[in-house]
Design a protein around this motif. Structure first.
Motif, PDB file in Angstrom:
ATOM      1  N   GLU A  88       0.834  -1.196   0.000  1.00  0.00           N
ATOM      2  CA  GLU A  88       0.000   0.000   0.000  1.00  0.00           C
ATOM      3  C   GLU A  88       0.872   1.250   0.000  1.00  0.00           C
ATOM      4  N   LEU A  89       1.951   1.229   0.792  1.00  0.00           N
ATOM      5  CA  LEU A  89       2.880   2.365   0.806  1.00  0.00           C
ATOM      6  C   LEU A  89       3.564   2.516  -0.541  1.00  0.00           C
ATOM      7  N   LEU A  90       3.934   1.376  -1.158  1.00  0.00           N
ATOM      8  CA  LEU A  90       4.561   1.436  -2.471  1.00  0.00           C
ATOM      9  C   LEU A  90       3.602   1.994  -3.510  1.00  0.00           C
ATOM     10  N   THR A  91       2.336   1.588  -3.427  1.00  0.00           N
ATOM     11  CA  THR A  91       1.335   2.093  -4.364  1.00  0.00           C
ATOM     12  C   THR A  91       1.188   3.600  -4.240  1.00  0.00           C
ATOM     13  N   LYS A  92       1.161   4.102  -2.994  1.00  0.00           N
ATOM     14  CA  LYS A  92       1.060   5.540  -2.790  1.00  0.00           C
ATOM     15  C   LYS A  92       2.277   6.259  -3.368  1.00  0.00           C
ATOM     16  N   ALA A  93       3.467   5.672  -3.156  1.00  0.00           N
ATOM     17  CA  ALA A  93       4.687   6.303  -3.649  1.00  0.00           C
ATOM     18  C   ALA A  93       4.716   6.335  -5.174  1.00  0.00           C
ATOM     19  N   MET A  94       4.119   5.311  -5.814  1.00  0.00           N
ATOM     20  CA  MET A  94       4.148   5.219  -7.277  1.00  0.00           C
ATOM     21  C   MET A  94       2.834   5.706  -7.892  1.00  0.00           C
ATOM     22  N   ASN A  95       2.085   6.491  -7.134  1.00  0.00           N
ATOM     23  CA  ASN A  95       0.802   6.995  -7.601  1.00  0.00           C
ATOM     24  C   ASN A  95       0.884   7.642  -8.978  1.00  0.00           C
ATOM     25  N   PRO A  96       1.873   8.520  -9.245  1.00  0.00           N
ATOM     26  CA  PRO A  96       1.939   9.136 -10.580  1.00  0.00           C
ATOM     27  C   PRO A  96       2.096   8.110 -11.698  1.00  0.00           C
ATOM     28  N   PHE A  97       2.898   7.052 -11.450  1.00  0.00           N
ATOM     29  CA  PHE A  97       3.114   6.027 -12.468  1.00  0.00           C
ATOM     30  C   PHE A  97       1.842   5.237 -12.726  1.00  0.00           C
ATOM     31  N   PHE A  98       1.212   4.751 -11.654  1.00  0.00           N
ATOM     32  CA  PHE A  98      -0.026   3.990 -11.810  1.00  0.00           C
ATOM     33  C   PHE A  98      -1.131   4.858 -12.401  1.00  0.00           C
ATOM     34  N   GLY A  99      -1.156   6.133 -11.965  1.00  0.00           N
ATOM     35  CA  GLY A  99      -2.163   7.042 -12.496  1.00  0.00           C
ATOM     36  C   GLY A  99      -2.023   7.234 -13.994  1.00  0.00           C
ATOM     37  N   ALA A 100      -0.785   7.347 -14.465  1.00  0.00           N
ATOM     38  CA  ALA A 100      -0.546   7.516 -15.905  1.00  0.00           C
ATOM     39  C   ALA A 100      -0.996   6.278 -16.677  1.00  0.00           C
ATOM     40  N   MET A 101      -0.739   5.086 -16.118  1.00  0.00           N
ATOM     41  CA  MET A 101      -1.173   3.846 -16.778  1.00  0.00           C
ATOM     42  C   MET A 101      -2.693   3.797 -16.879  1.00  0.00           C
ATOM     43  N   ALA A 102      -3.361   4.143 -15.770  1.00  0.00           N
ATOM     44  CA  ALA A 102      -4.828   4.121 -15.757  1.00  0.00           C
ATOM     45  C   ALA A 102      -5.389   5.121 -16.751  1.00  0.00           C
ATOM     46  N   GLU A 103      -4.797   6.322 -16.809  1.00  0.00           N
ATOM     47  CA  GLU A 103      -5.259   7.349 -17.746  1.00  0.00           C
ATOM     48  C   GLU A 103      -5.125   6.874 -19.187  1.00  0.00           C
ATOM     49  N   ASN A 104      -4.017   6.212 -19.481  1.00  0.00           N
ATOM     50  CA  ASN A 104      -3.791   5.733 -20.843  1.00  0.00           C
ATOM     51  C   ASN A 104      -4.846   4.716 -21.242  1.00  0.00           C
ATOM     52  N   ASN A 105      -5.139   3.770 -20.335  1.00  0.00           N
ATOM     53  CA  ASN A 105      -6.184   2.772 -20.621  1.00  0.00           C
ATOM     54  C   ASN A 105      -7.538   3.427 -20.809  1.00  0.00           C
ATOM     55  N   TYR A 106      -7.847   4.368 -19.931  1.00  0.00           N
ATOM     56  CA  TYR A 106      -9.144   5.054 -19.996  1.00  0.00           C
ATOM     57  C   TYR A 106      -9.283   5.828 -21.300  1.00  0.00           C
ATOM     58  N   ARG A 107      -8.255   6.578 -21.658  1.00  0.00           N
ATOM     59  CA  ARG A 107      -8.306   7.380 -22.881  1.00  0.00           C
ATOM     60  C   ARG A 107      -8.487   6.494 -24.113  1.00  0.00           C
ATOM     61  N   GLN A 108      -7.724   5.410 -24.161  1.00  0.00           N
ATOM     62  CA  GLN A 108      -7.787   4.520 -25.312  1.00  0.00           C
ATOM     63  C   GLN A 108      -9.121   3.784 -25.384  1.00  0.00           C
ATOM     64  N   THR A 109      -9.643   3.383 -24.228  1.00  0.00           N
ATOM     65  CA  THR A 109     -10.924   2.686 -24.204  1.00  0.00           C
ATOM     66  C   THR A 109     -12.048   3.590 -24.677  1.00  0.00           C
ATOM     67  N   PHE A 110     -12.068   4.805 -24.157  1.00  0.00           N
ATOM     68  CA  PHE A 110     -13.136   5.718 -24.534  1.00  0.00           C
ATOM     69  C   PHE A 110     -13.069   6.031 -26.026  1.00  0.00           C
ATOM     70  N   ALA A 111     -11.858   6.172 -26.550  1.00  0.00           N
ATOM     71  CA  ALA A 111     -11.692   6.387 -27.982  1.00  0.00           C
ATOM     72  C   ALA A 111     -12.235   5.193 -28.773  1.00  0.00           C
ATOM     73  N   PHE A 112     -12.014   3.981 -28.242  1.00  0.00           N
ATOM     74  CA  PHE A 112     -12.493   2.789 -28.930  1.00  0.00           C
ATOM     75  C   PHE A 112     -14.011   2.732 -28.980  1.00  0.00           C
ATOM     76  N   LEU A 113     -14.675   3.156 -27.899  1.00  0.00           N
ATOM     77  CA  LEU A 113     -16.137   3.187 -27.899  1.00  0.00           C
ATOM     78  C   LEU A 113     -16.641   4.117 -28.997  1.00  0.00           C
ATOM     79  N   GLY A 114     -16.001   5.285 -29.118  1.00  0.00           N
ATOM     80  CA  GLY A 114     -16.375   6.206 -30.189  1.00  0.00           C
ATOM     81  C   GLY A 114     -16.109   5.618 -31.558  1.00  0.00           C
ATOM     82  N   SER A 115     -15.007   4.872 -31.689  1.00  0.00           N
ATOM     83  CA  SER A 115     -14.689   4.243 -32.971  1.00  0.00           C
ATOM     84  C   SER A 115     -15.723   3.193 -33.349  1.00  0.00           C
TER      85      SER A 115
END
Length: 291
Positions: free
Chosen positions: A193-220
């Protein structure tokens, strides 16, 4: 959870978050945030009164103890409200499309309790459950675990995904969907849990990338249904991981999209009207189907 909806796809820019009738649109925010004030507001915005007591308790525990919070950048796509809500509420169909296209080994199977069992073929398994379905808000609760080559024992955790949606229809009839997603992740093991908090920016960027690509796919998917009706109906016929009723409903929505696409191509641009808010799809009653 976001990985369950993630696929790389390009998407041109669409109007900004939650556009209003007559509003001048601009570029969308390019980055998400883990700001504490945003997190507090996100928790307050959850429609708690619409959750069952059991779901409310489970969701509240996750959002209050989450090691990771991320509000994704708002996204807007061209899509009819009914088509969009159908895809959001049938994620196994979207994964089935990826499987037909040969771009994923992920499996997402619907269970008898109305939930979904996910296996990403890379060590993560999870049980996902919609605890709220409404035209403007979907709340998903998930429990799962990860077993990797460097893990002495599986890592277990829970997450909550809150998807808020809004709709607009322009004067010439074209519909857009604007969405904003909040992600809360709770990890059971204190050290991780502490490691996850420390790597929040990294995990957040991964989640954003998946979200952006998924939403684009729905539009496609919607744009393809509007202009390549035959190909989309052929693709729907290859989906084996959904019930016949869901597959038939998908085919009907494809036909509706193609009809709207034909109407837009033949519409006189001189007769365009000012934008108006799109009709929000009505909540599906028990035993009923989306029109």
């Amino acid at each position: 959870m976001v990985a369950a909806w993630g696929l790389a796809a390009d998407q041109e820019a669409f109007p900004a978050r939650y556009p209003q009738a007559g509003q001048t649109v601009g570029p969308e925010p390019s980055r998400g945030t883990s700001d504490r004030d945003i997190r507090r507001a996100a928790i307050e915005q959850i429609p708690w009164e619409q959750l069952s007591p059991q779901s409310r308790e489970r969701v509240l525990e996750v959002v209050n103890r989450a090691a990771l919070f991320r509000r994704m950048p708002s996204r807007v796509i061209e899509c009819e409200p009914d088509f969009y809500q159908f895809l959001i509420e049938n994620p196994n169909l979207v994964v089935g499309v990826w499987q037909v296209l040969g771009v994923t080994k992920m499996r997402l199977e619907q269970r008898g309790d109305g939930g979904y069992l996910m296996d990403d073929a890379a060590g993560t398994t999870a049980h996902l459950q919609y605890v709220l379905r409404s035209p403007n808000c979907h709340v998903v609760y998930g429990e799962g675990q990860y077993s990797g080559p460097f893990m002495l024992r599986p890592v277990q955790g829970r997450c909550v995904v809150v998807l808020n949606s809004a709709y607009i229809r322009e004067g010439e009839g074209r519909a857009y969907v604007s969405a904003e997603l909040d992600l809360f992740v709770q990890i059971d093991r204190a050290g991780l849990e502490l490691l996850t908090k420390a790597m929040n920016p990294f995990f957040g960027a991964m989640a954003e990338n998946n979200y952006r690509q998924t939403f684009a796919f729905l539009g496609s998917l919607y744009r393809t249904a509007a202009v390549r009706n035959t190909a989309m109906r052929h693709l729907a016929g290859q989906l084996t991981n959904v019930s016949p009723a869901v597959r038939e409903q998908f085919v009907r929505l494809i036909a509706d999209a193609a009809e709207r696409g034909s109407e837009e191509q033949g519409r006189d641009p001189e007769n365009e009207r000012q934008p108006e808010i799109a009709e929000t799809p009505a909540p599906e009653e028990s035993g009923s189907k989306l029109r």
